[in-house]
Each structure stands twice: as structure tokens, then as C-alpha cells.
Write an enzyme that holds these catalytic residues in place. Structure first.
Site, PDB file in Angstrom:
ATOM      1  N   LEU A  41      46.019  43.946  76.316  1.00 48.12           N
ATOM      2  CA  LEU A  41      45.566  45.015  75.412  1.00 48.12           C
ATOM      3  C   LEU A  41      46.683  45.350  74.413  1.00 48.12           C
ATOM      4  CD1 LEU A  41      43.908  47.204  78.198  1.00 48.12           C
ATOM      5  CD2 LEU A  41      42.737  45.729  76.536  1.00 48.12           C
ATOM      6  N   THR A  44      47.654  43.573  67.702  1.00 50.00           N
ATOM      7  CA  THR A  44      48.789  43.034  66.951  1.00 50.00           C
ATOM      8  C   THR A  44      50.035  43.866  67.237  1.00 50.00           C
ATOM      9  OG1 THR A  44      47.273  42.389  65.187  1.00 50.00           O
ATOM     10  CG2 THR A  44      49.610  42.515  64.612  1.00 50.00           C
ATOM     11  N   ILE A 188      57.686  43.683  56.648  1.00 51.05           N
ATOM     12  CA  ILE A 188      57.816  42.720  57.748  1.00 51.05           C
ATOM     13  C   ILE A 188      58.903  41.685  57.427  1.00 51.05           C
ATOM     14  CG2 ILE A 188      56.603  40.882  59.007  1.00 51.05           C
ATOM     15  CD1 ILE A 188      54.075  42.614  58.872  1.00 51.05           C
ATOM     16  N   LEU A 190      61.525  41.978  55.427  1.00 52.13           N
ATOM     17  CA  LEU A 190      62.886  42.542  55.451  1.00 52.13           C
ATOM     18  C   LEU A 190      63.323  42.921  56.864  1.00 52.13           C
ATOM     19  CD1 LEU A 190      62.948  44.646  52.149  1.00 52.13           C
ATOM     20  CD2 LEU A 190      63.667  42.281  52.535  1.00 52.13           C
ATOM     21  N   GLU A 191      62.361  43.370  57.693  1.00 51.83           N
ATOM     22  CA  GLU A 191      62.730  43.690  59.080  1.00 51.83           C
ATOM     23  C   GLU A 191      63.122  42.416  59.840  1.00 51.83           C
ATOM     24  OE1 GLU A 191      60.098  47.756  59.916  1.00 51.83           O
ATOM     25  OE2 GLU A 191      59.645  45.952  61.072  1.00 51.83           O
ATOM     26  N   HIS A 448      73.224  72.392  63.109  1.00 54.74           N
ATOM     27  CA  HIS A 448      74.423  71.764  62.560  1.00 54.74           C
ATOM     28  C   HIS A 448      75.251  71.198  63.695  1.00 54.74           C
ATOM     29  CE1 HIS A 448      77.866  71.037  59.998  1.00 54.74           C
ATOM     30  NE2 HIS A 448      78.621  71.647  60.900  1.00 54.74           N
TER      31      HIS A 448
END
Ligand SMILES: Cc1cc2nc3c(=O)[nH]c(=O)nc-3n(C[C@H](O)[C@H](O)[C@H](O)COP(=O)(O)OP(=O)(O)OC[C@H]3O[C@@H](n4cnc5c(N)ncnc54)[C@H](O)[C@@H]3O)c2cc1C
Length: 469
Positions: A41, A44, A188, A190-191, A448
């Protein structure tokens, strides 16, 4: 033919659109079945997309840090050694944990997982062909097409997933290529280009357009390109891949200027074709059913209904950004609509993230969009070089940019280049979901020292009152 099984809802495709739709439907009391032709399951995204790519991006970033970044912090490590097999195992284990997690959720929500290829024989009727060739008939009032997308191919360039690969092959290369050509400077490309560059490949990107990351803010894309060049990426913008031939033990790619002119050749061991994705609607019976299509995508109304009563569609197979969270939100909205509730997706507030280093994250309009729409806007920018936490972590690259309507101060877009941008963007998403202004963000107390203080400072900068620049 096997037995007839009756449901309230049948979903075809178990990606983030489909599985989330089924879970939400089950929560609302519907009996749901999900048909999936893959053995696991998650579609993509979980199998060959978001999850394995992020596992490799994280692991390769650690490898690079160990080799370059840690010394400056006083952490001296021997030159790191790559164990690609273990890195791939980490990726595979991550995928397994995620896909098994969805199987557990199906059990918990009493959703039937039907393995096989499904097609719609008639409104209300889905036929599923299992691996053994046996067919099952499922019936339901509502059928959801959630079949996602597939790799877009380049005419004349055959993907063998060994040396000429799609993103799927690029997630499982058995060794680090010496030279990698990435065709397509989108997310995609560049990753995955970043993964293999960090592991030692020389990466050349070929992009048809004259810029990287089409659709993202132009200033962000320009600055990010410079950062990638500093990391060692080479770019051939406004070029297209004409052909790839086997040469010696490797490949020879011919690239041509997009607008015509002299071709050049570039050597490579691996070529990654990452020119985009296309809606996947093959063998679903849609033509016979008369489902309206537009440029390969299923046409739906704002309630995700196709023109055929009882047939709906969500995710990558319909219009909109090809993003897992967009598919998920559509799945939830559709289940709620089917249950008589007011499901809705706000397409103006869908974030997108590029998980490179530094990360890029955006939501809403770009400056180009606002100019094209003739909207008067103010810009507030803050660089991470002026942020204390960024200095403490040596992650000072990048900036935050907030775009606000000149007349109303309402935030229309936020763009971040920087370490952790993909987490920081969500405060802008929540703000925009509630119609917030730059003033609202500027007056919200931020802890901070955090990278997120740059969000507040950029909001202050919208009215030229940032404190730390
Ligand atoms: C390398 C890569 C990285 C990505 N990274 C990200 C990211 O970081 N963030 C992000 O938001 N998005 C990312 N995406 C995009 C994301 O994967 C998709 O937007 C998302 O998976 C779409 O979900 P979906 O449910 O529409 O379809 P899919 O996830 O494509 O699922 C569709 C499923 O339907 C099944 N199916 C198709 N036809 C049939 C049939 N006839 N019968 C039975 N089953 C069928 C398929 O086997 C598939 O499992 C990435 C994609 C890739 C390729």
C-alpha cells in the site's frame, strides 16, 4: 468470476489520495474497499516517491556533513566511508515501515484491501483481476479513481532503469555514478541529483526552460541555482536532451539549445530523466464509460465528481499540483462530501517543499503570479545571515520572503530558502488559512533563538521595521 462484494465506497489506487480517502470514509461509518495492483500500500509516495527519496536525502546529507561540515564545529571525524548498501537498506526499511503502517491502519479501520488491477465495468461496478488471473466483482454507490501518476517519458529516449533511469531507478542505483546527467531541473531532478552529488557523482543538469524550479518564485530559483553551483552542480539551461547513445562503457548524451543552434555532447554513466509526471489512467475503462478527460487528466467538478454519476477522482490523476498532501486533503474532503458533510480543499494554501540543502519551501503566490494578476503587493525579506540560531548551526544560507497585499496587508505568499524551510513554512500556511496579515505574523511572539524568528522578521520587514537588519 468470483463472488460479488458490496461496499459504500470503492477506491482504485492505494496512494496518499486513495488510502486516506478510505480511512476517512471508514471513520465516517462507510464500508470501504481499496483496490491496488502493487504488492504494497502507499502508492508512488510511500514506495517510490516522497519517502524513499527523503530517506536517501537525509542519509546523503549526513554523509556530506561528516565529510565537510562537522570540522568547523570542532567535531573531527576521519574521512567518512560510504556504505551504499546500508544506506539503501535504511531507505528500504523506511519504506517497509511506512507501507506496513498503512496496512495496519486498514485493519484498524476495517477497510478491505483488494489486490489486483481494477477497472470500472459500469457505474457502481469494479472488476479486479488478481495476479492469478481470477476476477472479482465489487459493487458500490461511489467509485473513486485515485490511480495517481507515472513518469513522463522523452520521445526517443528509452528508460531501462539501469543506465537511463527514471526517479524509480535513481532511488536504487547499485553504485555511485561518476557522471550523472539529470534531465529536468524540477523538484525530483534536483532532489535526486543532490543525493548522488553528495555521494560523489559529478552532476550536470539539462533544462529546457531558462530557469530552474519552474513555478517557484523567480528570485528563489535564481539564488538557489547559485547555491547548487557552489555545491558543484553544472547547469545547461535552455537546452534539451536530443539523444542518448551507448559509448564505450558509458553513455554519450547529445544536447541542443532549446531555440535551435549547435548541439554538444556530454558524457555520463547514468542519465536520469526527470521531466515530470503524467496522470495514470490506463486500462481503467474510462473511455467506454464516457468519463471526460482533459490533457490525459480526469475532469472533476469542485466536489471531485466526474461527469459520470457515482464516479469520482482525486490526487495526481486530476488537476492541481502533483503533491502527496494535496492528494490526501482531497481524499479527506471527498469522503466527507460523500458522507453529506462540507469537505473542502483550499488550493491557495498548499505548501510545496524541495528537500535539498538548503531546503526551499513556498505557499501561495509568487511575485511573478502577483505581477501577472496586477495585484499591488509589499515584500518583506530577512536573510538567515542575520539570525542567531542560523549562525550557531552554520546554516546561514538563504532568506525568508513574505508577500502581502498593499491595500489589506493580507499575506498572499511566503517563500523560504534555508535549513528547515519545510518545517517553517507551516506557520505561513496556518496564517494564510485564517486570512492573516503580515502584521498578525509580525506581532506573534517567536521563541529565541530559532530559525523561525526569520519569519517574524520578514513579516516586520513588510512595513520596513525588521529589528535585526
Ligand atoms: C521521486 C518522487 C519524489 C516525490 N516526493 C514528493 C514529496 O516529497 N512530497 C510530495 O508531496 N510529493 C512527492 N512526490 C509526488 C507524490 O508521490 C504524488 O503526488 C502522490 O503519490 C500522489 O498520490 P496519489 O494517491 O494521487 O497517487 P499515487 O501515489 O501515484 O498512487 C496511485 C496508486 O494507484 C495504483 N493503481 C493505478 N492504476 C491501478 C489500477 N487500475 N488498479 C489498481 N491499482 C492501480 C498504483 O499502483 C499506485 O499505487 C514525489 C514523487 C516522486 C516520483
Amino acid at each position: 468470476m468470483g463472488a460479488h462484494l458490496t461496499y459504500d465506497l470503492i477506491v482504485i489506487g492505494a496512494g496518499p489520495g486513495g488510502y486516506v480517502c478510505a480511512i476517512r470514509a471508514a471513520q465516517l461509518g462507510m464500508k470501504a474497499a481499496v483496490v491496488e495492483k502493487r504488492k504494497t500500500l502507499g502508492g508512488t509516495c510511500l514506495n517510490i516517491g516522497c519517502i524513499p527519496s527523503k530517506a536517501l536525502l537525509y542519509a546523503s546529507e549526513m554523509f556530506e556533513e561528516a565529510g565537510h561540515g562537522l570540522g568547523a564545529l570542532g567535531v573531527v571525524v576521519a574521512p567518512p566511508k560510504l556504505d551504499l548498501g546500508s544506506m539503501m537498506k535504511h531507505k528500504d526499511d523506511t519504506v517497509a515501515a511506512n507501507v506496513n503502517g498503512v496496512a495496519f491502519l486498514f485493519k484498524k479501520n476495517k477497510i478491505d484491501w483488494v489486490t489486483g488491477e481494477g477497472w470500472i465495468a459500469a457505474p457502481g461496478k469494479v472488476v479486479v483481476k488478481g495476479e492469478d488471473g481470477n476476477e472479482k466483482i465489487l459493487e458500490a454507490k461511489a467509485i473513486v479513481i485515485a490511480t495517481g501518476s507515472d513518469v513522463a517519458r522523452l520521445p526517443g529516449v528509452e528508460i531501462d532503469e539501469k543506465t537511463v533511469v527514471s526517479s524509480t531507478g535513481a532511488l536504487s542505483l547499485p553504485e555511485v555514478p561518476k557522471k550523472l546527467i539529470v534531465v529536468g531541473a524540477g523538484v525530483i531532478g534536483l532532489e535526486l541529483g543532490s543525493v548522488w552529488r553528495r555521494l560523489g557523482a559529478e552532476v550536470t543538469v539539462v533544462e529546457f526552460l531558462d530557469r530552474i524550479l519552474p513555478g517557484m518564485d523567480g528570485e528563489v530559483a535564481k539564488q538557489f541555482q547559485r547555491m547548487l553551483e557552489k555545491q558543484g552542480f553544472a547547469f545547461h539551461l535552455a537546452h534539451k536532451l536530443a539523444k542518448v547513445e551507448k559509448a564505450g562503457g558509458g553513455l554519450k548524451a547529445t544536447i541542443e539549445p532549446a531555440t535551435g543552434g549547435d548541439a554538444k555532447t556530454v558524457d555520463a554513466d547514468v542519465v536520469l530523466v526527470a521531466i515530470g509526471r503524467r496522470a495514470y489512467t490506463e486500462n481503467l475503462g474510462l473511455e467506454a464509460l464516457g468519463v471526460a478527460m482533459d490533457r490525459g487528466m480526469v475532469v472533476v467538478d469542485k466536489h471531485f465528481a466526474t461527469n459520470v454519476p457515482g464516479v469520482y477522482a482525486i490526487g495526481d490523476v486530476i488537476r492541481g499540483p502533483l503533491l502527496a498532501h494535496k492528494a490526501e486533503d482531497e481524499g479527506v474532503a471527498l469522503a466527507e462530501i460523500l458522507a453529506g458533510q462540507a469537505g473542502h480543499v483550499n488550493y491557495d494554501a498548499i505548501p510545496s517543499v524541495v528537500y535539498t540543502s538548503p531546503e526551499i519551501a513556498a505557499v501561495g503566490k509568487t511575485e511573478d503570479d502577483l505581477k501577472a494578476d496586477g495585484v499591488a503587493y509589499k515584500v518583506g525579506k530577512f536573510p538567515f545571515t542575520a539570525n542567531g540560531r542560523a549562525r550557531a548551526m552554520r546554516h546561514t544560507e538563504g532568506f525568508v520572503k513574505i508577500l502581502a497585499d498593499t491595500a489589506t496587508d493580507r499575506v498572499l505568499g511566503a517563500h523560504i530558502v534555508g535549513f528547515g524551510a519545510g518545517e517553517m513554512i507551516h506557520e505561513a500556511v496556518v496564517l494564510m488559512e485564517f486570512g492573516g496579515s503580515a502584521e498578525d505574523l509580525a506581532r506573534t511572539c517567536h521563541a529565541h533563538p530559532t530559525m523561525s524568528e526569520a519569519m517574524k522578521e520578514a513579516a516586520l520587514a513588510v512595513d520596513k521595521r525588521a529589528i535585526h537588519v
